[in-house]
Enzyme design. Structure first.
Site, PDB file in Angstrom:
ATOM      1  N   LEU B  10       0.847  -1.185   0.000  1.00  0.00           N
ATOM      2  CA  LEU B  10       0.000   0.000   0.000  1.00  0.00           C
ATOM      3  C   LEU B  10       0.883   1.236   0.000  1.00  0.00           C
ATOM      4  O   LEU B  10       1.409   1.637   1.040  1.00  0.00           O
ATOM      5  CB  LEU B  10      -0.899   0.018   1.236  1.00  0.00           C
ATOM      6  N   GLY B  13       5.584   5.441  -2.766  1.00  0.00           N
ATOM      7  CA  GLY B  13       6.393   6.653  -2.720  1.00  0.00           C
ATOM      8  C   GLY B  13       7.835   6.284  -2.392  1.00  0.00           C
ATOM      9  O   GLY B  13       8.327   5.243  -2.817  1.00  0.00           O
ATOM     10  N   THR B  14       8.481   7.141  -1.618  1.00  0.00           N
ATOM     11  CA  THR B  14       9.891   6.953  -1.284  1.00  0.00           C
ATOM     12  C   THR B  14      10.143   5.575  -0.673  1.00  0.00           C
ATOM     13  O   THR B  14      11.019   4.835  -1.121  1.00  0.00           O
ATOM     14  CB  THR B  14      10.301   8.011  -0.233  1.00  0.00           C
ATOM     15  N   VAL B  15       9.376   5.233   0.360  1.00  0.00           N
ATOM     16  CA  VAL B  15       9.630   3.976   1.054  1.00  0.00           C
ATOM     17  C   VAL B  15       9.138   2.785   0.231  1.00  0.00           C
ATOM     18  O   VAL B  15       9.847   1.786   0.065  1.00  0.00           O
ATOM     19  CB  VAL B  15       8.983   3.975   2.457  1.00  0.00           C
ATOM     20  N   GLY B 135      13.978   5.174  11.145  1.00  0.00           N
ATOM     21  CA  GLY B 135      14.270   4.576   9.835  1.00  0.00           C
ATOM     22  C   GLY B 135      15.027   3.260   9.822  1.00  0.00           C
ATOM     23  O   GLY B 135      14.448   2.208  10.091  1.00  0.00           O
ATOM     24  N   ILE B 137      17.368   2.067  11.784  1.00  0.00           N
ATOM     25  CA  ILE B 137      17.925   1.541  13.033  1.00  0.00           C
ATOM     26  C   ILE B 137      16.977   0.483  13.598  1.00  0.00           C
ATOM     27  O   ILE B 137      15.806   0.774  13.831  1.00  0.00           O
ATOM     28  CB  ILE B 137      18.092   2.665  14.078  1.00  0.00           C
ATOM     29  N   GLU B 191      10.743  18.944   5.432  1.00  0.00           N
ATOM     30  CA  GLU B 191       9.618  19.039   4.517  1.00  0.00           C
ATOM     31  C   GLU B 191       9.252  20.501   4.269  1.00  0.00           C
ATOM     32  O   GLU B 191       9.721  21.399   4.965  1.00  0.00           O
ATOM     33  CB  GLU B 191       8.421  18.293   5.103  1.00  0.00           C
ATOM     34  N   ASP B 202       6.805  15.250  15.698  1.00  0.00           N
ATOM     35  CA  ASP B 202       7.308  14.031  15.057  1.00  0.00           C
ATOM     36  C   ASP B 202       8.091  13.180  16.065  1.00  0.00           C
ATOM     37  O   ASP B 202       7.854  11.979  16.206  1.00  0.00           O
ATOM     38  CB  ASP B 202       8.202  14.433  13.873  1.00  0.00           C
ATOM     39  N   LYS B 206       7.329   9.343  17.996  1.00  0.00           N
ATOM     40  CA  LYS B 206       8.291   8.233  18.066  1.00  0.00           C
ATOM     41  C   LYS B 206       8.544   7.836  19.519  1.00  0.00           C
ATOM     42  O   LYS B 206       8.685   6.653  19.835  1.00  0.00           O
ATOM     43  CB  LYS B 206       9.578   8.622  17.360  1.00  0.00           C
TER      44      LYS B 206
END
Lengths: 430, 430
Positions: B10, B13-15, B135, B137, B191, B202, B206
């Site tokens: 789903l 894009g980038t990932v 990301g 790690i 961004e 953000d 996390k």
């Protein structure tokens, strides 16, 4: 469904007693995580008359290893006795009897890991060895699972706390090697006979284990190029600093299409490299993966509780597999053939420190040797002549092959005396 | 035994495109590790007319999410579409249909992680989310497995690459905040609207995910004390340096018998702390475990391939579980009740920077305020008066409660103006 998992503990020294402590302290968490009781049912000791953990019943202790290995009620054997032959044999017997095995034994895993992992595969048993490298750092698991999707192209590790402690003291407090070693011994970081640490053998064994796993390739101890701390000369650390480098005792390995190279040696790293700020007795493993790029794991490389943490994490993994009835379901055998790089395809930058007679023309004679061998120089720095009419010369090469380096060093000997030489690594990093 | 595992992706894009790339490049290694073919069978895209990876057949692409969620042949759903409601709903539907789910979505996991993990438990499905934090790690896995045997008492993370990049530039190159942010934007680290990064949201998300897992306790976004970068005043970084500290935007959390505290804010760390040398866009998570002591994981916090590495590692874990028929066999639900520490039992050292009228007696008036509140001072440093007759005062407290800090700050306002204030952390570390 089992409602209890029983452990036989081989060895009750620093790590073994830490394992018992952690298992006891975390009973509640373990029950939550696993849904069953996990308990130590037998403990191998050397001497029955020493003090024991009050919380373990005296009956669990035995001096007879066969009593443990032949006990059918034990599910997991935890080998923390150390040493080589007896430990290896115990692991073999335990696997042959279908038991899950957790070991902290780097000597056995470095020398016999390939055969033992094959045996574990055959017997459909788990053989876990997280604690064999870098104590409390979960590096084996990270290479197996966390980076399972990546292709690792290089590894660099500060995997020996003793030598890292010594080098940190030498750099930060200007201590001599002897004084720093004495302090490491006093603090319990160095053993009475520190030769396996300072000569690089301990780190080499760990690099065999890590490299085999990272590259899914058989790597043997013979494949490791080893240079110990005795190669370091007075003034080398200061010279490194002058060029913006930090000297570290590093185990490094790379894999590319020409094969694998593995080395343990004092090297120069840029001050900005993540490994350069790993100080004192701490360990760290720096991994370069094609997709992930740079990662590093940092933590305690030894010590009772840190190492026991890794052992118990392995025990928990084995317990989960027992409860799910999926022990030994991973392919451990190496995927690729052993392939060690020849000297002429191992490329590095080098630092050469020479002592030369301060005569006219000596510099051009020396640099001519480099060009004859196709070794191009990045910088040449001459220090003023000493009273004895000798002056020091420091040369930094561009990337050359190890063969070029060896040839140059050999040929220099007629004209200069080589005080010391090191590889320079890690400059591509951020 | 299955001989193929099918994935529905789903988002592309980038990932998502990184995931496709890694799965394709590593087919051989995956077959060795798993013994089966793993392939992407459906991909959700927004627009059918964009360029696609040549190596994926055009038929796999669809703009209709239901076509993927309702496809019974898919084993694993990989959610890398981002956003909140649609993504959450997709994960719920996939789990309800008995599919294994891998997500990289920190927003969903921070706000709805507890319910989704419970749903996964009920449905006996895997829900993996390694890529949602830091990301490349493998931090989730390390907390779940590598340190499974330890009790974690504190976590500190540089988990936002944008703010770390900005602070690094401000410190190392004396850039202004605005210039550093502009460079971060130009390099693609920030961004177009950087507010969720620089205001700390953000990182807070996390920290919710990491703290919930580390302490096996429900932690909510509301529980996080958040201070963004706009609290930083000109000169603060230099003042930090003068005292041997490095300012970092850090998410920190601790757990003790009084409960949990979680914060995201700019703090002062000793220069020798391992997090202080984490520079540029890199992330790192520093963990303190009762048994293991200090460990740290360092690596890329974002980027297509690093993040995709984590996603694919999760996919591999889900595949292994599928082949062993043991999906969803881990207890995910939090073990402990939510318990957030009150302000008066959160202790820290603080840095207070004040502007005061340079009058006789002002210093004793100020320090009296501290003593009235039982806040003892470690050092007081006065800077010469400026042209406007005001001088600056920097005070470092000993450990005081957050309530004391707030009370002092409030009462100071009559006598002085508070320019800035920060917590000082990490001084117990090596």
């Amino acid at each position: 469904m089992k409602n209890e998992i029983s452990i036989g503990l081989l060895g009750f020294g620093t790590v073994g007693s830490g394992v018992a402590t952690i298992l006891q302290q975390h009973q509640k968490d373990l029950r939550h995580k696993l849904g069953v009781e996990v308990s130590i049912k037998k403990v191998l000791i050397k001497n029955k008359n020493k003090d024991r953990l009050a919380s373990l019943e005296p009956e669990v202790f035995t001096t007879d290893i066969e009593e443990i290995l032949n006990d059918p009620s034990l599910d997991i054997i935890v080998e923390v006795m150390g040493g080589m032959d007896e430990a290896k044999e115990a692991i073999e017997k335990a696997l042959a009897a279908g038991k899950q095995v957790v070991t902290a034994n780097k000597d056995v895993m470095a020398e016999h890991g390939h055969e033992l992992l094959k045996l574990a595969d055959e017997k459909k048993c788990d053989l876990f060895y997280e604690a064999s490298v870098a104590g409390g750092i979960p590096i084996i698991r990270t290479l197996e699972d966390g980076l399972a999707s990546d292709r690792i192209s290089s590894l660099m590790g500060i995997v020996n706390g003793t030598t890292n402690f010594i080098l940190t003291k030498m750099k930060q407090e200007n201590m001599s090697y002897e004084d720093a070693l004495a302090e490491a011994t006093a603090l319990g970081y160095a053993e009475a006979d520190p030769s396996s640490d300072v000569d690089g053998l301990d780190a080499a064994r760990k690099m065999v284990i890590l490299s085999s796993l990272a590259y899914s390739t058989e790597v043997h101890l013979d494949d490791v190029l080893i240079r110990g701390m005795k190669e370091i000369r007075d003034g080398d650390l200061e010279l490194a600093q002058g060029f913006g480098y930090t000297m570290k005792m590093v185990g490094s390995s790379t894999k590319d299409e020409d094969g694998i190279e593995v080395a343990v040696e004092p090297i120069f790293l840029p001050d900005s490299h993540p490994l350069s700020s790993v100080n004192n007795e701490f360990n760290a493993v720096y991994i370069y993966g094609d997709a992930v790029g740079e990662t590093m794991l940092y933590g305690p490389g030894a010590g009772s509780l840190p190492t026991a943490t890794s052992v118990v994490s392995d025990v928990i993994a084995a317990c989960r597999n027992i409860l799910l009835e999926v022990n030994g379901k991973r392919v451990h055998a190496a995927q690729y053939e052993r392939m060690i790089k020849p000297e002429d395809s191992r490329y590095s930058k080098y630092f050469h420190r020479l002592s030369v007679k301060d005569e006219i023309g000596v510099l051009s004679k020396l640099t001519a040797i480099y060009s004859e061998h196709g070794a191009s120089l990045q910088s040449v720095k001459q220090h003023p002549a000493e009273d004895d009419g000798n002056s020091e010369l420091v040369l930094l090469t561009h990337k050359i092959s190890r063969q070029q380096h060896l040839d140059v060093i050999k040929e220099l000997e007629g004209t200069a005396s080589v005080i010391s030489h090191y590889r320079i690594e890690g400059e591509e990093s951020a």
